[in-house]
Design an enzyme around this catalytic site. Structure first.
Site: not given
Ligand code: CA
Length: 332
Positions: A26, A68
């Site tokens: 992630h 992000h």
């Molecule tokens: Ca993402």
């Protein structure tokens, strides 16, 4: 020479070899290094992640960059370097900066914009290190290089961030990202790539208008309805999931939609994963964090056990690819 180059490309873009549930890094190995920096991706690759995630937004000059958020003030020194460039809401947006300008920023571990304090206090120190914004193409080349030098194929897992917001800003995110993925050989059903997005209308558009053959995952929010109107409550039913199957290969729900926790800290599988499997869909929930466990979950061991053995998910987004992978390896 040309044949070698083509072979190298098809090698890097072919299906990742790992069987069993996937470890999806992630934002890279973001538990250890600032998210979406090349060092974080390199570490995740070295830790054996099956897939490396890229969140994508556009720069002012239409270049997909790996960040992000549409805002860049929580992961960089933009407020100090370009103080006059904030919008009337006081925030700084990647889309207002060219790639050359974004490259002048120093990326940092994520911090609270108001206090400057670390979001995750035990992680890499805020403001330390020399880290730069990465373009999607730079990252694709980086992954291709690592796949070649290590002989181990890690796939990519690009997310189109807020395509409808980009459209309102006069930009087409998918039109900038998809041709690049195609160039690097990530556009086939067998490619080691999942394109992910929270907006169902964009996923449908990509299948229709871009004739996209590669795998796609619809991300699901905790809330019932997305900013673009995607109705997650309706989609997360047996009927809704069946209706999704022609469009996507899987769903990416928050962990709270696949697992609950008893008063004594035991995991309880919720129906979503079984229903998705019955519809032929994979389930890749987010996000495993050893320093931010779900309420009611007492340990990372319990979390991995709950996700993989109780809920039987097909992979997880994890900030700690090494910990998730070693848990899986011990139980294979
Ligand atoms: Ca993402």
């Amino acid at each position: 020479m040309i044949r070698t180059a083509i072979f190298a490309m098809s090698l890097s873009a072919s299906l990742a070899a790992s069987t069993g549930p996937l470890t999806i890094a992630h934002r890279g190995a973001s538990g250890y290094l600032p998210e979406h920096t090349l060092p974080a991706k390199g570490l995740a690759h070295g830790q054996g992640a099956d897939f490396l995630e890229q969140d994508l937004v556009l720069s002012a000059d239409n270049v997909p960059v790996v960040l992000h958020d549409i805002h860049i003030d929580t992961v960089s020194d933009v407020a100090r370097r370009f103080p006059e460039r904030k919008r009337s809401d006081g925030r700084f947006y990647a889309i207002d900066f060219t790639v050359v300008e974004l490259k002048q920023l120093r990326l940092s571990e994520r911090f609270q914009v108001k206090t400057g304090r670390a979001v995750f206090p035990k992680r890499f120190p805020v403001g330390e290190g020399q880290f730069q914004v990465v373009t999607l193409e730079e990252e694709l080349q980086f992954v291709r290089g690592l796949n070649r030098s290590t002989g181990r194929n890690a796939g990519i897992y690009p997310e189109l961030k807020q395509p409808s917001w980009h459209r309102a800003e006069g930009k087409d995110l998918s039109a900038a990202v998809l041709p690049l993925l195609r160039t690097y050989g990530y556009d086939q059903a067998g490619s080691a790539c999942f394109v992910q997005c929270f907006e169902l209308s964009e996923i449908q558009r990509i299948r229709r208008d871009f004739a996209w053959q590669g795998r796609m995952v619809l991300l699901i929010e905790s809330d019932d309805t997305g900013a673009d109107g995607t109705d997650y409550r309706k989609l997360c039913t047996a009927e809704g999931l069946k209706g999704l199957a022609p469009w996507v290969n899987g769903i990416g729900p928050p962990m709270g939609r696949v697992l609950a926790w008893s008063a004594t800290g035991q995991p309880i599988a919720l129906p979503l994963t079984t229903q998705a499997h019955e519809a032929g869909l994979l389930v890749h929930p987010y996000t495993v964090r050893s320093d931010d466990l779900p309420a009611g979950c007492l340990s990372l061991e319990d979390l991995h056990h709950g996700l993989f053995q109780s809920a039987k998910v097909d992979g997880v987004f994890t900030d700690f690819p090494d910990l998730t992978r070693s848990w899986l390896q011990q139980r294979r």
